[in-house]
Design a protein around this motif. Structure first.
Motif, PDB file in Angstrom:
ATOM      1  N   ARG A   1      -0.108  10.274   7.441  1.00  0.00           N
ATOM      2  CA  ARG A   1      -1.070   9.533   8.261  1.00  0.00           C
ATOM      3  C   ARG A   1      -1.273   8.125   7.725  1.00  0.00           C
ATOM      4  NH1 ARG A   1      -6.247   8.621   7.330  1.00  0.00           N
ATOM      5  NH2 ARG A   1      -6.392  10.268   5.756  1.00  0.00           N
ATOM      6  N   ARG A   2      -1.395   8.002   6.406  1.00  0.00           N
ATOM      7  CA  ARG A   2      -1.639   6.691   5.811  1.00  0.00           C
ATOM      8  C   ARG A   2      -0.439   5.763   5.987  1.00  0.00           C
ATOM      9  NH1 ARG A   2      -4.674   8.788   0.265  1.00  0.00           N
ATOM     10  NH2 ARG A   2      -6.615   9.436   1.304  1.00  0.00           N
ATOM     11  N   PHE A   3       0.751   6.294   5.823  1.00  0.00           N
ATOM     12  CA  PHE A   3       1.951   5.483   6.059  1.00  0.00           C
ATOM     13  C   PHE A   3       1.977   4.976   7.498  1.00  0.00           C
ATOM     14  CE2 PHE A   3       3.996   7.243   2.172  1.00  0.00           C
ATOM     15  CZ  PHE A   3       4.508   6.048   1.664  1.00  0.00           C
ATOM     16  N   ALA A   4       1.603   5.826   8.420  1.00  0.00           N
ATOM     17  CA  ALA A   4       1.588   5.421   9.830  1.00  0.00           C
ATOM     18  C   ALA A   4       0.533   4.354  10.080  1.00  0.00           C
ATOM     19  CB  ALA A   4       1.334   6.637  10.719  1.00  0.00           C
ATOM     20  N   GLU A   5      -0.623   4.489   9.442  1.00  0.00           N
ATOM     21  CA  GLU A   5      -1.708   3.533   9.653  1.00  0.00           C
ATOM     22  C   GLU A   5      -1.383   2.151   9.099  1.00  0.00           C
ATOM     23  OE1 GLU A   5      -5.622   4.726   8.566  1.00  0.00           O
ATOM     24  OE2 GLU A   5      -5.492   6.660   9.576  1.00  0.00           O
ATOM     25  N   ILE A   6      -0.814   2.093   7.881  1.00  0.00           N
ATOM     26  CA  ILE A   6      -0.581   0.767   7.286  1.00  0.00           C
ATOM     27  C   ILE A   6       0.455  -0.030   8.079  1.00  0.00           C
ATOM     28  CG2 ILE A   6      -1.267   1.476   4.962  1.00  0.00           C
ATOM     29  CD1 ILE A   6       1.712   1.403   4.203  1.00  0.00           C
ATOM     30  N   ALA A   7       1.280   0.658   8.851  1.00  0.00           N
ATOM     31  CA  ALA A   7       2.254  -0.048   9.687  1.00  0.00           C
ATOM     32  C   ALA A   7       1.551  -0.944  10.708  1.00  0.00           C
ATOM     33  CB  ALA A   7       3.161   0.944  10.399  1.00  0.00           C
ATOM     34  N   ASP A   8       0.298  -0.603  11.036  1.00  0.00           N
ATOM     35  CA  ASP A   8      -0.468  -1.378  12.011  1.00  0.00           C
ATOM     36  C   ASP A   8      -1.540  -2.255  11.378  1.00  0.00           C
ATOM     37  OD1 ASP A   8       0.932  -0.304  14.218  1.00  0.00           O
ATOM     38  OD2 ASP A   8      -0.344   1.488  14.203  1.00  0.00           O
ATOM     39  N   PHE A   9      -1.682  -2.207  10.053  1.00  0.00           N
ATOM     40  CA  PHE A   9      -2.685  -3.040   9.386  1.00  0.00           C
ATOM     41  C   PHE A   9      -2.189  -4.485   9.328  1.00  0.00           C
ATOM     42  CE2 PHE A   9      -4.845   0.373   6.484  1.00  0.00           C
ATOM     43  CZ  PHE A   9      -5.341   0.994   7.618  1.00  0.00           C
ATOM     44  N   ALA A  10      -3.023  -5.408   9.774  1.00  0.00           N
ATOM     45  CA  ALA A  10      -2.634  -6.823   9.757  1.00  0.00           C
ATOM     46  C   ALA A  10      -2.532  -7.387   8.346  1.00  0.00           C
ATOM     47  CB  ALA A  10      -3.634  -7.643  10.568  1.00  0.00           C
ATOM     48  N   ASN A  11      -3.192  -6.735   7.386  1.00  0.00           N
ATOM     49  CA  ASN A  11      -3.180  -7.249   6.014  1.00  0.00           C
ATOM     50  C   ASN A  11      -2.159  -6.548   5.123  1.00  0.00           C
ATOM     51  OD1 ASN A  11      -4.481  -4.798   5.788  1.00  0.00           O
ATOM     52  ND2 ASN A  11      -6.258  -5.582   4.655  1.00  0.00           N
ATOM     53  N   VAL A  12      -1.248  -5.786   5.705  1.00  0.00           N
ATOM     54  CA  VAL A  12      -0.184  -5.129   4.947  1.00  0.00           C
ATOM     55  C   VAL A  12       1.164  -5.590   5.470  1.00  0.00           C
ATOM     56  CG1 VAL A  12       0.910  -2.945   4.310  1.00  0.00           C
ATOM     57  CG2 VAL A  12      -1.582  -3.092   4.459  1.00  0.00           C
TER      58      VAL A  12
ATOM     59  N   GLY B   1      -1.746  -0.049  -7.093  1.00  0.00           N
ATOM     60  CA  GLY B   1      -2.315   1.249  -6.772  1.00  0.00           C
ATOM     61  C   GLY B   1      -3.233   1.165  -5.555  1.00  0.00           C
ATOM     62  N   LYS B   2      -4.467   1.589  -5.720  1.00  0.00           N
ATOM     63  CA  LYS B   2      -5.422   1.588  -4.616  1.00  0.00           C
ATOM     64  C   LYS B   2      -6.043   0.219  -4.349  1.00  0.00           C
ATOM     65  CE  LYS B   2      -6.585   6.464  -5.270  1.00  0.00           C
ATOM     66  NZ  LYS B   2      -7.660   7.465  -5.467  1.00  0.00           N
ATOM     67  N   GLY B   3      -5.656  -0.763  -5.151  1.00  0.00           N
ATOM     68  CA  GLY B   3      -6.074  -2.131  -4.887  1.00  0.00           C
ATOM     69  C   GLY B   3      -7.482  -2.486  -5.291  1.00  0.00           C
ATOM     70  N   GLU B   4      -8.081  -1.727  -6.207  1.00  0.00           N
ATOM     71  CA  GLU B   4      -9.466  -2.027  -6.582  1.00  0.00           C
ATOM     72  C   GLU B   4      -9.601  -3.434  -7.171  1.00  0.00           C
ATOM     73  OE1 GLU B   4      -9.253   2.464  -7.921  1.00  0.00           O
ATOM     74  OE2 GLU B   4      -7.864   0.770  -7.797  1.00  0.00           O
TER      75      GLU B   4
ATOM     76  N   ASP C   1       2.579  -3.067  -4.443  1.00  0.00           N
ATOM     77  CA  ASP C   1       2.940  -1.715  -4.893  1.00  0.00           C
ATOM     78  C   ASP C   1       3.963  -1.178  -3.902  1.00  0.00           C
ATOM     79  OD1 ASP C   1       2.835   1.091  -5.856  1.00  0.00           O
ATOM     80  OD2 ASP C   1       1.006   0.428  -6.855  1.00  0.00           O
ATOM     81  N   TYR C   2       4.702  -0.156  -4.317  1.00  0.00           N
ATOM     82  CA  TYR C   2       5.676   0.428  -3.400  1.00  0.00           C
ATOM     83  C   TYR C   2       5.134   1.667  -2.696  1.00  0.00           C
ATOM     84  CZ  TYR C   2      10.207   1.588  -1.439  1.00  0.00           C
ATOM     85  OH  TYR C   2      11.235   1.842  -0.568  1.00  0.00           O
ATOM     86  N   LYS C   3       4.044   2.211  -3.222  1.00  0.00           N
ATOM     87  CA  LYS C   3       3.511   3.454  -2.675  1.00  0.00           C
ATOM     88  C   LYS C   3       2.480   3.140  -1.586  1.00  0.00           C
ATOM     89  CE  LYS C   3       4.589   6.211  -6.705  1.00  0.00           C
ATOM     90  NZ  LYS C   3       4.133   7.181  -7.727  1.00  0.00           N
ATOM     91  N   GLY C   4       2.921   3.278  -0.336  1.00  0.00           N
ATOM     92  CA  GLY C   4       2.091   2.907   0.794  1.00  0.00           C
ATOM     93  C   GLY C   4       0.821   3.708   0.918  1.00  0.00           C
ATOM     94  N   ASN C   5       0.841   4.975   0.511  1.00  0.00           N
ATOM     95  CA  ASN C   5      -0.363   5.787   0.627  1.00  0.00           C
ATOM     96  C   ASN C   5      -1.457   5.300  -0.323  1.00  0.00           C
ATOM     97  OD1 ASN C   5       1.512   6.942  -1.406  1.00  0.00           O
ATOM     98  ND2 ASN C   5      -0.162   8.377  -1.783  1.00  0.00           N
ATOM     99  N   ARG C   6      -1.076   4.623  -1.418  1.00  0.00           N
ATOM    100  CA  ARG C   6      -2.077   4.028  -2.311  1.00  0.00           C
ATOM    101  C   ARG C   6      -2.585   2.706  -1.748  1.00  0.00           C
ATOM    102  NH1 ARG C   6       0.566   4.902  -8.363  1.00  0.00           N
ATOM    103  NH2 ARG C   6       0.590   7.183  -8.342  1.00  0.00           N
ATOM    104  N   ILE C   7      -1.674   1.860  -1.304  1.00  0.00           N
ATOM    105  CA  ILE C   7      -2.055   0.577  -0.719  1.00  0.00           C
ATOM    106  C   ILE C   7      -3.050   0.773   0.422  1.00  0.00           C
ATOM    107  CG2 ILE C   7      -1.153  -1.254   0.793  1.00  0.00           C
ATOM    108  CD1 ILE C   7       1.279  -1.414  -0.987  1.00  0.00           C
ATOM    109  N   TRP C   8      -2.895   1.851   1.162  1.00  0.00           N
ATOM    110  CA  TRP C   8      -3.754   2.145   2.310  1.00  0.00           C
ATOM    111  C   TRP C   8      -5.225   2.006   1.967  1.00  0.00           C
ATOM    112  CZ3 TRP C   8      -7.450   5.997   2.719  1.00  0.00           C
ATOM    113  CH2 TRP C   8      -7.966   6.242   3.995  1.00  0.00           C
ATOM    114  N   ARG C   9      -5.640   2.515   0.790  1.00  0.00           N
ATOM    115  CA  ARG C   9      -7.060   2.503   0.447  1.00  0.00           C
ATOM    116  C   ARG C   9      -7.598   1.080   0.322  1.00  0.00           C
ATOM    117  NH1 ARG C   9     -11.037   4.895   1.880  1.00  0.00           N
ATOM    118  NH2 ARG C   9     -11.369   2.735   2.558  1.00  0.00           N
ATOM    119  N   GLY C  10      -6.924   0.240  -0.436  1.00  0.00           N
ATOM    120  CA  GLY C  10      -7.396  -1.122  -0.615  1.00  0.00           C
ATOM    121  C   GLY C  10      -7.347  -1.924   0.670  1.00  0.00           C
TER     122      GLY C  10
END
Length: 216
Positions: free
Chosen positions: A7-18, A49-52, A70-79
Motif C-alpha cells: 500500500r505504501r509503495f502504491a501511495e508514494i507513487a502519487d506523492f508530489a514530494n517523492v 529511513g522514516k525521515g524524522e 533512501d531506497y526503501k519506499g515503505n520507510r520514505i512513506w512515513r516522512g
C-alpha cells in the motif's frame, strides 16, 4: 511483501514530494530552481529511513530545502506523508541507491549532508558500503559547496572511530567530535532531534556519537 508495504509503495507513487529518479528524469543541478522553485540552500539526509531528521530540520529552517534519500519506499512513506499532512513545503524525498548520488546532484549544489544512524556495515568485507568510506566521501566532496559540512550521528562506536580515522588519513577537517553527544556541550536544538532508532538506543542508555567535518 506485506500488505502495508504494498500500500505504501502504491501511495508514494502519487506523492508530489517523492521522486523515484532511478526510473525517471534526473534533477541534477536543478533542485532549488525547478523542484522547490526558490534559491534556498539544499540539505540532504542520507539513508533517511522514516525521515524524522529531514522533516524536523525542515520545520526548524523554513529558508532551506531538505531532501531525504533512501531506497526503501515503505520507510520514505512515513516522512513524506507527515510533510504533506503538516503542509511542510520545503521537504522532498528521493528514492534511489545512495551509490548513485552523484548522478542526481550537481557540483557544489548541496550545502550540508546529514547521515543519521546508518547501517554500520560492521563486516570488514563491507567497508566500502559504509557511508563514510572513501568512495562515498569522494561523492560528497563533489556535490558539496565549498565549506559545506557533513554530519554523522551514530550509536555505533566502531563506525564513529572508523570515520574519525578516515578523516585523519585523508587530511579532512573535523569541526566537532564527541562520543557522548547528550553529555557534551554540543547537544543543541538541531542535534537533539531524535529518530525512531535513536530513541530505542537511548532507552538502553547507549551513548550517541557525533562528528561534523568538511573537506576544507
Amino acid at each position: 511483501m506485506g500488505k502495508d508495504k504494498i500500500r505504501r509503495f502504491a501511495e508514494i507513487a502519487d506523492f508530489a514530494n517523492v521522486l523515484q529518479l532511478d526510473e525517471g528524469k534526473p534533477m541534477q543541478g536543478q533542485w532549488a530552481k525547478t523542484f522547490f522553485k526558490n534559491d534556498h540552500p539544499l540539505v540532504l539526509e542520507l539513508a533517511c529511513g522514516k525521515g524524522e531528521y529531514t522533516v524536523n530540520l525542515a520545520q526548524l529552517f523554513p529558508d532551506k530545502n531538505f531532501i531525504g534519500i533512501d531506497y526503501k519506499g515503505n520507510r520514505i512513506w512515513r516522512g513524506a506523508k507527515t510533510a504533506i499532512e503538516e503542509g511542510i513545503g520545503n521537504v522532498a524525498f528521493l528514492r534511489i541507491q545512495i551509490e548513485n548520488l552523484i548522478a542526481h546532484f550537481g557540483p557544489g549544489e548541496v550545502e550540508e549532508i546529514w547521515i543519521t544512524f546508518p547501517d554500520p556495515q560492521p563486516q570488514l568485507s563491507r567497508q566500502k558500503k559504509r557511508l563514510t568510506s572513501p568512495r562515498f566521501l569522494d561523492m560528497y566532496k563533489v556535490i558539496l559547496k565549498p565549506g559545506g559540512a557533513v554530519h554523522l550521528k551514530t550509536d555505533n562506536d566502531n563506525l564513529h572511530a572508523y570515520t574519525a580515522d578516515k578523516l585523519n588519513e585523508l587530511g579532512l577537517t573535523t569541526h566537532i567530535r564527541t562520543e557522548d553527544l547528550y553529555h557534551s556541550e554540543f547537544a543543541d536544538e538541531v542535534l537533539s532531534i531524535k529518530t525512531y532508532y535513536e530513541r530505542k538506543y537511548l532507552k538502553h542508555n547507549k551513548n550517541i556519537n557525533y562528528l561534523k567535518f568538511s573537506f576544507e
